[in-house]
Design a protein around this motif. Structure first.
Motif, short mmCIF file in Angstrom:
data_model
loop_
_atom_site.label_atom_id
_atom_site.label_comp_id
_atom_site.label_asym_id
_atom_site.label_seq_id
_atom_site.Cartn_x
_atom_site.Cartn_y
_atom_site.Cartn_z
N MET A 101 0.84 -1.20 0.00
CA MET A 101 0.00 0.00 0.00
C MET A 101 0.87 1.24 0.00
N ASP A 102 0.59 2.17 -0.90
CA ASP A 102 1.30 3.44 -0.92
C ASP A 102 1.16 4.13 0.44
N ALA A 103 2.15 4.95 0.76
CA ALA A 103 2.10 5.68 2.03
C ALA A 103 1.03 6.77 2.02
N ASP A 104 0.48 7.07 0.85
CA ASP A 104 -0.58 8.09 0.77
C ASP A 104 -1.96 7.43 0.69
N THR A 105 -2.08 6.23 1.26
CA THR A 105 -3.40 5.58 1.34
C THR A 105 -3.87 5.58 2.79
N VAL A 211 -8.89 4.81 0.75
CA VAL A 211 -8.82 6.02 -0.05
C VAL A 211 -7.34 6.28 -0.35
N HIS A 212 -7.07 6.71 -1.58
CA HIS A 212 -5.71 6.93 -2.05
C HIS A 212 -5.57 8.39 -2.47
N PHE A 213 -4.68 9.13 -1.76
CA PHE A 213 -4.50 10.55 -2.05
C PHE A 213 -3.49 10.71 -3.18
N VAL A 217 -0.61 16.77 -4.76
CA VAL A 217 -0.95 17.33 -3.45
C VAL A 217 -1.29 16.18 -2.49
N LYS A 218 -0.62 16.14 -1.36
CA LYS A 218 -0.84 15.07 -0.38
C LYS A 218 -1.47 15.66 0.89
N PRO A 219 -2.07 14.84 1.72
CA PRO A 219 -2.67 15.37 2.95
C PRO A 219 -1.69 16.21 3.76
#
Ligand code: UDP
Ligand code: MN
Length: 264
Positions: A101-105, A211-213, A217-219
């Motif tokens: 899993m990507d770190a932006d999930t 959810v995948h950002f 732009v990341k959270p």
């Protein structure tokens, strides 16, 4: 199950924040699997300590230093640095099956059923649905597959400059061979895709499990007011690349309650 794990990657402190929130979200939804984070050598000590408190295994992957096939391959393709690091997950052969899993999930409910799927299972990419999105995928660690991937990567490069291009050209029968390898979109809901088909999001969005950002732009690019619980700098203009406000707030709630207090 001790021989199955979720795996993510963070090469720097910003992505490490993402990995912390992802790990917390998996724990909050009572996963029974192991949690592994691959980190780059530049991730700072406080972040490493925090990651160690959430993840079962924190592996430093310094592919520049490793002297293995990845190192050799990287010498020829310096442009594919982070990509090579991500492919390193195939070397985790003490696990029989993993979910990357990507770190932006961010996980919204328990997804352990993904381990019933075979390599390579993934959800369609919203930009080109005959390609899978490499932010969430089921794989089987194997040194042999790893070596083939490295060779493939070195010889063919990546058509998009990243891991998704490499993986789609390597696992090139994904879109046609076996429908059970197509994960439903709710396992990798790209927050930017919401606005491209809003009625579908209204109909099915409540079923989302991950959810995948995705995108620039990341959270963690935003700031957050801990007093009001509001994300700042959010304009909510469709098409501006803004992330969906509800998911963004969920990410920040988890970060400010489950991560920040312990980081300080
Ligand atoms: N990544 C990283 N450091 C970087 C870029 C990417 O550790 O500088 C890792 C991280 O796990 C990230 C994944 O590689 O989630 C894929 O990159 P990203 O999510 O930015 O790509 P996108 O999903 O937006 O295409
Ligand atoms: Mn991503």
């Amino acid at each position: 199950m001790a021989d199955q794990a979720y795996v993510t990657l963070a090469t720097n402190d910003n992505y490490a924040k993402g990995a912390m929130v992802l790990g917390r979200s998996l724990r909050n939804h009572n996963t029974t699997k192991q949690l592994v984070v691959l980190i780059g050598p530049h991730v700072a000590e406080p972040c490493r300590a925090m990651l160690s408190s959430i993840y079962d295994e924190v592996c430093v992957v310094d592919i520049l230093d490793s002297g293995d096939t990845a190192h050799l391959a990287l010498m020829k393709r310096p442009d594919l640095g982070v990509t090579f690091t991500k492919l390193h997950c195939w070397t985790l052969t003490h696990y029989t099956k993993c979910v990357f899993m990507d770190a932006d999930t961010l996980v919204l409910s328990n997804i352990d059923e993904l381990f019933e799927r075979e390599e390579l299972s993934a959800a369609p990419d919203p930009g080109w649905p005959d390609c899978f999105n490499s932010g969430v995928f089921v794989f089987k660690p194997s040194n042999e597959t790893y070596r083939s991937l490295m060779t493939h990567c070195t010889e063919n490069g990546s058509f998009d400059g990243g891991d998704q291009g490499v993986l789609n050209s390597f696992f090139n029968t994904w879109s046609t061979a076996d429908i059970s390898k197509h994960l439903p979109f709710i396992y990798n809901l790209s927050s930017t895709a919401i606005y491209t088909y809003l009625p579908a999001f209204k109909q099915y969005g409540h079923e989302a499990k991950v959810v995948h950002f995705l995108g620039k732009v990341k959270p963690w690019s935003y700031s957050y007011d801990t007093q009001t619980g509001k994300v700042k700098g959010h304009t909510l203009t469709p098409g501006s690349g803004d992330l969906h406000p509800d998911f963004l707030v969920q990410w920040w709630n988890l970060y400010s309650s489950g991560v920040l207090p312990a980081l300080r």
